[in-house]
Design a protein around this motif. Structure first.
Motif, PDB file in Angstrom:
ATOM      1  N   ASP A 182       0.793  -1.006   0.328  1.00  0.00           N
ATOM      2  CA  ASP A 182       0.122  -0.327   0.045  1.00  0.00           C
ATOM      3  C   ASP A 182       0.850   1.639  -0.310  1.00  0.00           C
ATOM      4  O   ASP A 182      -0.166   1.898   0.522  1.00  0.00           O
ATOM      5  N   GLN A 213       0.642   4.550  -8.798  1.00  0.00           N
ATOM      6  CA  GLN A 213       0.890   3.117  -8.863  1.00  0.00           C
ATOM      7  C   GLN A 213       1.812   2.257  -9.818  1.00  0.00           C
ATOM      8  O   GLN A 213       1.525   3.567 -11.162  1.00  0.00           O
ATOM      9  N   THR A 251      -8.213   4.652   2.663  1.00  0.00           N
ATOM     10  CA  THR A 251      -8.690   3.969   1.262  1.00  0.00           C
ATOM     11  C   THR A 251      -7.589   4.598   0.143  1.00  0.00           C
ATOM     12  O   THR A 251      -7.207   5.631  -0.115  1.00  0.00           O
ATOM     13  N   TYR A 252      -8.080   3.295  -0.139  1.00  0.00           N
ATOM     14  CA  TYR A 252      -7.127   3.557  -1.493  1.00  0.00           C
ATOM     15  C   TYR A 252      -7.144   2.789  -2.890  1.00  0.00           C
ATOM     16  O   TYR A 252      -8.348   1.732  -2.664  1.00  0.00           O
ATOM     17  N   SER A 309      -6.568  -0.360  -5.086  1.00  0.00           N
ATOM     18  CA  SER A 309      -5.546  -1.061  -5.897  1.00  0.00           C
ATOM     19  C   SER A 309      -5.458  -1.691  -6.954  1.00  0.00           C
ATOM     20  O   SER A 309      -6.229  -2.495  -7.012  1.00  0.00           O
ATOM     21  N   SER A 338      -9.071  -0.802  -1.181  1.00  0.00           N
ATOM     22  CA  SER A 338      -7.900  -1.109  -0.019  1.00  0.00           C
ATOM     23  C   SER A 338      -8.180  -0.035   1.334  1.00  0.00           C
ATOM     24  O   SER A 338      -8.001   1.346   0.542  1.00  0.00           O
ATOM     25  N   ARG A 398      -5.339   1.932   3.375  1.00  0.00           N
ATOM     26  CA  ARG A 398      -3.717   2.780   3.904  1.00  0.00           C
ATOM     27  C   ARG A 398      -3.468   1.816   5.468  1.00  0.00           C
ATOM     28  O   ARG A 398      -3.841   2.170   6.210  1.00  0.00           O
ATOM     29  N   PHE A 451      -4.808  -4.655   2.651  1.00  0.00           N
ATOM     30  CA  PHE A 451      -4.260  -3.306   1.971  1.00  0.00           C
ATOM     31  C   PHE A 451      -4.008  -3.376   0.607  1.00  0.00           C
ATOM     32  O   PHE A 451      -3.386  -2.144   0.218  1.00  0.00           O
ATOM     33  N   SER A 452      -4.059  -4.340   0.319  1.00  0.00           N
ATOM     34  CA  SER A 452      -4.172  -4.697  -1.526  1.00  0.00           C
ATOM     35  C   SER A 452      -4.615  -5.092  -1.828  1.00  0.00           C
ATOM     36  O   SER A 452      -4.874  -4.465  -2.961  1.00  0.00           O
TER      37      SER A 452
END
Ligand SMILES: [Zn+2]
Length: 383
Positions: A132, A194, A236-237, A239, A246, A248, A298-299
């Protein structure tokens, strides 16, 4: 109630009426193998917790780049992985050596397996295991939604998070394409670039698929119900590598544990030892067991893959909860295990299967300086 009475109740509750016996697949990047899991008579492991220090050098003292020595701002989570390396040689020490020698730029705090637990990065330093990145510091934002549900339902509509159907002020991650330092277009979540490359026809800053509720990872997003009655959300983000929304805080704010799955190892023992390790880390870091997360959180990665596919993650968490509940009460208290059965070892583990169904009787003695309680328990092993 006295502490030894409380512990006695926990261990009584943790008795396994039927010992777990399950054929599972163990997933590795090399190949998949089948194994039979033999459980224990109790969710509490009566073995001894041991950790071997095997710290890897700081970047400044080596040619490696997997231990910058950066102190965490806070520890929020314990992250559980499996190595997905099934080669018979891929045990804990081999992985500890790998991290010691640079880990190909990756690192994690503990390697935990039936052959031992190695401590590689100090718990208060960041490490590179959760996928992450290191770009967004952990914080909890007020969603401006009030409630009293400790486990609310989170959805996404029109680009915003909703909590139990009420709109929050927190925007869901936005996915765009951005130019990387390599001169190529990459996926970016809320502007954070990313490693995944954009499709050939992508245009810079163009917005692509708006992630929706179905793309939230299996374990959900972090929502805390604060004492002021508001829900707070962690960062959050999206992935793009695994296509999941996911959380952070994996690399920057968690303690990473790789669990071993190599052929010839004892997987259930690995999970028992890891559960005890996790309980110690929770207590040391003042966290409750709900902060134990899969790498997936996390991902979106399918990790720890073997536990996930065997539907044994919940079982692992039961082991963690039992270890935690006992640990917080057991200072200056001794817990002893007694069993005469040839099918069980001195830690409560079933070591071979009987021909036909077998009833196992065992005792647990819990004592402090003044007194002791003797529990007489029984479990069934299906033959
Ligand atoms: Zn992982």
């Amino acid at each position: 109630m006295k502490k030894i009475e409380k512990i006695a109740n926990i261990i009584k509750e943790a008795n396994e009426k039927n010992v777990l016996v399950k054929d599972i697949d163990v997933f590795g990047y090399q190949y998949t193998y089948k194994t039979k899991i033999l459980g224990s008579v109790n969710k509490y492991w009566f073995g001894e917790h041991q950790v071997i220090d095997y710290f890897c050098p700081l970047n400044s003292e080596s040619n490696n780049d997997n231990r910058p020595g950066t102190k965490k701002t806070s520890t929020q989570y314990i992250t559980v992985h499996d190595t997905a390396s099934v080669a018979p040689s891929a045990g804990s020490l081999a992985h500890a050596k790998y991290v010691y020698n640079g880990g190909g730029g990756t690192s994690w705090h503990y390697s935990s397996g039936s052959d031992g637990i190695y401590h590689q990065i100090p718990d208060d330093e960041v490490a590179y295991h959760a996928g992450d990145a290191l770009v967004v510091p952990f914080s909890l934002e007020n969603t401006m939604v009030k409630g009293n549900d400790p486990h609310p339902n989170v959805t996404i509509k029109d680009g915003y998070y909703y909590i139990n159907r009420e709109k929050t002020v927190i925007a869901a991650p936005k996915v765009t394409y951005k130019l990387g330092s390599d001169g190529l277009l990459h996926y970016a979540s809320d502007g954070f670039i990313q490693s995944k490359k954009a499709p050939n026809d992508a245009k810079e800053n163009e917005e692509c698929n708006d992630p929706n509720t179905t793309r939230i990872n299996d374990l959900g997003v972090r929502v805390d119900l604060a004492t002021n009655g508001y829900y707070y959300m962690g960062p959050t983000y999206y992935s793009s590598g695994y296509q999941y929304i996911s959380n952070r805080g994996g690399n920057l704010n968690s303690i990473g544990i790789e669990t071993m799955v190599h052929e010839g190892s004892d997987l259930y023992l690995t999970w028992q030892k890891t559960a005890k390790l996790v309980a110690h880390l929770l207590v040391q870091n003042n966290l409750l067991p709900d902060r134990v997360k899969q790498h997936h959180f996390f991902s979106g990665k399918d990790c720890p893959m073997t536990l996930r596919h065997a539907n044994l993650w919940d079982k692992f968490i039961e082991l963690v909860n039992t270890e935690y509940d006992v640990l917080v009460l057991s200072k200056d208290i001794k817990i002893e295990f007694e069993c005469q059965s040839p099918y069980v070892d001195k830690t409560g583990r079933v070591i071979k299967l009987p021909e036909k169904e077998e009833k196992i009787k065992y005792n647990v003695i819990i004592k402090d300086k003044e007194e002791e309680i003797k529990l007489e328990l029984e479990s069934i092993i299906k033959g």
